[in-house]
Design a protein around this motif. Structure first.
Motif, PDB file in Angstrom:
ATOM      1  N   VAL A  96       0.838  -1.201   0.000  1.00 56.19           N
ATOM      2  CA  VAL A  96       0.000   0.000   0.000  1.00 56.19           C
ATOM      3  C   VAL A  96       0.878   1.258   0.000  1.00 56.19           C
ATOM      4  N   THR A  97       1.826   1.331   0.952  1.00 53.81           N
ATOM      5  CA  THR A  97       2.702   2.512   1.024  1.00 53.81           C
ATOM      6  C   THR A  97       3.580   2.601  -0.222  1.00 53.81           C
ATOM      7  N   TYR A 123       1.345   1.824  16.483  1.00 55.74           N
ATOM      8  CA  TYR A 123       0.070   1.687  17.205  1.00 55.74           C
ATOM      9  C   TYR A 123       0.191   2.158  18.658  1.00 55.74           C
ATOM     10  N   TYR A 126       0.994   6.072  18.961  1.00 59.82           N
ATOM     11  CA  TYR A 126       0.071   7.031  18.363  1.00 59.82           C
ATOM     12  C   TYR A 126      -0.491   7.954  19.440  1.00 59.82           C
TER      13      TYR A 126
ATOM     14  N   MET B 132      -6.314   1.041  14.583  1.00 64.67           N
ATOM     15  CA  MET B 132      -5.480   2.240  14.436  1.00 64.67           C
ATOM     16  C   MET B 132      -6.387   3.436  14.143  1.00 64.67           C
ATOM     17  N   GLN B 135      -8.422   4.355  17.164  1.00 65.21           N
ATOM     18  CA  GLN B 135      -7.602   5.130  18.088  1.00 65.21           C
ATOM     19  C   GLN B 135      -7.517   6.590  17.639  1.00 65.21           C
ATOM     20  N   SER B 136      -7.392   6.782  16.318  1.00 67.69           N
ATOM     21  CA  SER B 136      -7.287   8.154  15.799  1.00 67.69           C
ATOM     22  C   SER B 136      -8.578   8.925  16.078  1.00 67.69           C
ATOM     23  N   ASN B 146      -7.430  15.121  11.361  1.00 62.84           N
ATOM     24  CA  ASN B 146      -7.021  13.872  12.011  1.00 62.84           C
ATOM     25  C   ASN B 146      -5.642  13.463  11.487  1.00 62.84           C
ATOM     26  N   GLN B 147      -4.703  13.290  12.405  1.00 60.51           N
ATOM     27  CA  GLN B 147      -3.317  13.039  12.003  1.00 60.51           C
ATOM     28  C   GLN B 147      -3.150  11.802  11.125  1.00 60.51           C
ATOM     29  N   LEU B 148      -3.933  10.770  11.423  1.00 61.76           N
ATOM     30  CA  LEU B 148      -3.793   9.514  10.690  1.00 61.76           C
ATOM     31  C   LEU B 148      -4.039   9.693   9.184  1.00 61.76           C
ATOM     32  N   ASN B 151      -0.702  12.251   7.851  1.00 59.81           N
ATOM     33  CA  ASN B 151       0.725  11.936   7.943  1.00 59.81           C
ATOM     34  C   ASN B 151       1.065  10.727   7.062  1.00 59.81           C
ATOM     35  N   SER B 152       2.094  10.862   6.252  1.00 61.54           N
ATOM     36  CA  SER B 152       2.452   9.774   5.328  1.00 61.54           C
ATOM     37  C   SER B 152       2.987   8.540   6.064  1.00 61.54           C
ATOM     38  N   ALA B 153       3.290   8.686   7.353  1.00 62.43           N
ATOM     39  CA  ALA B 153       3.764   7.522   8.126  1.00 62.43           C
ATOM     40  C   ALA B 153       2.667   6.469   8.272  1.00 62.43           C
ATOM     41  N   PHE B 154       1.412   6.895   8.068  1.00 65.84           N
ATOM     42  CA  PHE B 154       0.291   5.966   8.259  1.00 65.84           C
ATOM     43  C   PHE B 154      -0.372   5.552   6.948  1.00 65.84           C
ATOM     44  N   LEU B 155       0.376   5.653   5.873  1.00 66.41           N
ATOM     45  CA  LEU B 155      -0.202   5.270   4.573  1.00 66.41           C
ATOM     46  C   LEU B 155      -0.641   3.803   4.557  1.00 66.41           C
ATOM     47  N   GLU B 158      -4.248   2.119   4.982  1.00 68.09           N
ATOM     48  CA  GLU B 158      -5.206   2.164   3.873  1.00 68.09           C
ATOM     49  C   GLU B 158      -6.345   3.109   4.226  1.00 68.09           C
TER      50      GLU B 158
END
Lengths: 193, 459
Positions: A96-97, A123, A126, B132, B135-136, B146-148, B151-155, B158
């Protein structure tokens, strides 16, 4: 046999013939059910319902319990955090990334990897984002004292700065969820002076 | 611990209560078995909540969900439910047999219920996607800011996937005041338990002269395969979709079989439930389209009634409004689905791989148990008899199921992801989504075949 069926109300003739098959089918299926119910249930042996904060007790049996504890301690601080990942096999490829990061590029796609350690780190920490580094990138960095390093490799044998890394122990858990694949070992370090 | 279980129980009860209130208006003067009414009330409760939660998330209003507002809404809904019960006492048909069946099932699954509140979260998709996001939504009042989603860290989470399940989980987090990913598994378990109860109720309702022992043995044998147990509360959304699917199929069969032609009374819940399915997981989209086409066409062509279709079409606005908001957000935030169809390249090799994997899954007893292969052969036998007797209408629920499987096959044929990895990683869960509905279809067809035999039409 007649007496046995007399205890079962409203049983039709057809049912009498198929009942033994149904019983066998049930016991075959029950054998699987019992196995899973037992394996999931074993964690209850390691928790004391009379004690407060059951959530923490269960979480202490988590395969990434120490990572969770670390996240609780440092999530809302300014302590520097580093995640070092070295696993780059195909099974860890994050499709996906990789797709998103390369969607506007015509060149060869740069693969991005996702390990269970990275997943659990994101997780637990966060909304704080823990930046991920390869070993090569991390070698070029100079983490300040008291920083925390999370890695899938024992860095004390891979880095010149080994003397500054103190390992935070990650002990074995009492509860082993043996229906799941055994997780890869992970290492936590505190950077000292 | 007890406090969290109490809050989780109230949250679970709340879904039953609002589903019950809704159904008692819709199914006024019906006499429906408790074992069907209760699980349908559960899924309706969730189907009513999910679009509302989407709206709250879209307007960044999730902060209004607090223990206090939760208590007020729960208390009010209980009062309304009591008032409704007093005015319509005979809505639910309760018998000793129903109570015995329900009690045995709950006792049988007690270890699973207990385990669900003692489980930490570890499964990949649960952690990476659904929990995840949940949690967001605990840390953020909605999707904007919403950060999720920024932010590209959470790509890898999905971001374009539907939010229904995550929003429901986040409501529980907000009610207990922290990210309790353990106790909320009790809530998820109820999608499984309600599927079992619905299967039980349907079998008990359709084949009436069968003994209590046989009903229990058949239902439990089918529903305790390792696949069900494993996914019953581990944080995946597949059991939720399975619950949606079985509910839609049961209601569709009622629509087909209803002699009093109470069409809108079945079309409205089908619309709401299938709409919620679309807001929970991508697999819900073909389910939504298929169930709307099947049920609306049945109303138009079998019963030749337009008014119920028009009424249900109005109800359709509710889930579609939530869907539109979500699509608008994705478009405004440049979030697109990674699925990039490659066309039918190497279709022959892909088809071989897919068919071979389907057949392997069918006979892989460590996850499916022995019932799947048995069900497969029963389905073939029943279908053959029903085709031979030209009872084509009775094959419609099965066609719904097959077309849903066909939609999965289509995606496997055109996916740009490596099929040799995607297929083994996902197909088990797709089978799980179809299994409870398959049980209902088998019972329905079994009933028809039994009637053919008992009328000696077959010989």
């Amino acid at each position: 046999m007649k007496r046995l069926f007399s205890y079962i109300p409203s049983i039709s003739t057809l049912e009498r013939y198929i009942l033994p098959s149904l019983l066998i089918l049930f016991f075959i299926q029950f054998h699987y059910y019992k196995f899973y119910a037992q394996k999931f249930g074993e964690i209850a042996h390691y928790t004391d319902t009379s004690k407060p904060n059951m959530y923490e007790q269960i979480q202490n049996q988590h395969q990434y319990a120490e990572l969770y504890q670390l996240a609780n301690k440092y999530r809302n601080t300014n302590v520097q955090l580093f995640l070092v990942t070295t696993l780059q096999e195909r099974e860890y490829l994050d499709y996906v990334t990789t797709y998103y990061q390369n969607q506007n590029s015509n060149q060869k796609k740069t693969p991005v990897y996702l390990t269970e350690l990275k997943l659990m780190t994101n997780y637990f920490f966060y909304p704080r984002v823990v930046r991920s580094y390869s070993l090569r990138q991390f070698k070029k960095l100079k983490p300040i004292p008291n920083s925390i390093v999370i890695a899938d490799l024992d860095l004390r044998y891979s880095l010149p700065i080994q003397s500054t890394l103190v390992q935070i122990p990650t002990g074995p858990k009492q509860y082993i969820m043996n229906i799941k694949k055994v997780p890869k070992p992970y290492y936590l370090f505190n950077v000292t002076q | 611990m007890r406090e969290w279980i109490f809050i989780a129980s109230c949250f679970i009860l709340f879904q039953y209560v609002i589903g019950y209130i809704f159904l008692s208006f819709l199914w006024k003067n019906y006499k429906i078995s408790m074992l069907i009414y209760v699980p349908i009330a559960w899924v309706i409760g969730n189907a009513l909540s999910i679009p509302l939660l989407y709206c709250l998330a879209f307007y960044n209003l999730l902060g209004y969900i607090t223990p206090f507002t939760g208590l007020v809404v729960f208390t009010l809904s209980c009062f309304v439910a009591i008032a409704v019960t007093v005015s319509n006492k005979n809505a639910v048909h309760i018998s000793k047999r129903h109570i015995v069946l329900l009690s045995v099932v709950l006792l049988f699954f007690f270890p699973l219920i207990k385990n669900s509140v003692f489980s930490f979260l570890i499964e990949w998709d649960a952690v990476a996607e659904w929990f995840m996001k949940a949690q967001s939504f605990f840390y953020s009042p909605g999707i904007w800011g919403n950060q999720l989603f920024q932010n590209s860290a959470f790509l890898y989470t999905e971001r374009s996937y539907p939010l229904g399940g995550s929003l429901l989980i986040s409501v529980f987090y907000r009610l207990v005041g922290f990210v309790n990913d353990q106790t909320v598994q009790l809530y998820l378990l109820f999608f499984y338990l309600n599927s079992v109860i619905l299967g039980l109720g349907f079998l008990n309702d359709r084949i009436r002269n069968i003994s209590l022992l046989s009903v229990l043995l058949i239902v439990l044998s089918f529903f305790i395969s390792p696949l069900f147990i494993f996914f019953s509360h581990n944080g995946y959304m597949d059991m939720v979709i399975a619950n949606v699917f079985i509910s839609v199929v049961v209601l569709y069969i009622f629509l087909l079989e209803d002699k009093k032609q109470r069409i809108a009374q079945y079309l409205i819940p089908i619309t709401l439930i299938a709409g919620a399915g679309m807001l929970i997981k991508n697999e819900g989209v073909p389910l939504f389209i298929l169930s709307i086409i099947f049920s609306y066409l049945t109303a138009l062509f079998k019963y030749k009634r337009m008014k119920p279709v028009a009424i249900s079409g109005t109800v359709l606005i509710y889930p579609l409004l939530a869907k539109t908001m979500w699509e608008y957000y994705k478009s405004a935030s440049n979030i697109n689905y990674y699925f990039n169809p490659i066309g039918f390249e190497d279709i022959r090799s892909r088809t071989t791989l897919i068919v071979s994997h389907y057949l392997n899954t069918l006979q892989y007893t460590p996850t499916q148990g022995v019932t799947l292969i048995l069900a497969f052969f029963l389905l073939i036998i029943f279908t053959t008899i029903l085709i031979a007797k030209r009872q084509y209408i009775t094959l419609l629920p099965q066609l719904l199921l097959l077309l849903q499987l066909g939609s999965y096959t289509y995606f496997y044929l055109v996916t740009s992801l490596p099929l040799d990895i995607q297929l083994p990683a996902s197909f088990d869960r797709l089978v799980l989504q179809l299994l409870p509905a398959l049980f209902v279809v088998l019972v329905y067809q079994g009933e028809k075949v039994t009637k053919i035999f008992s009328n000696k039409q077959f010989v």
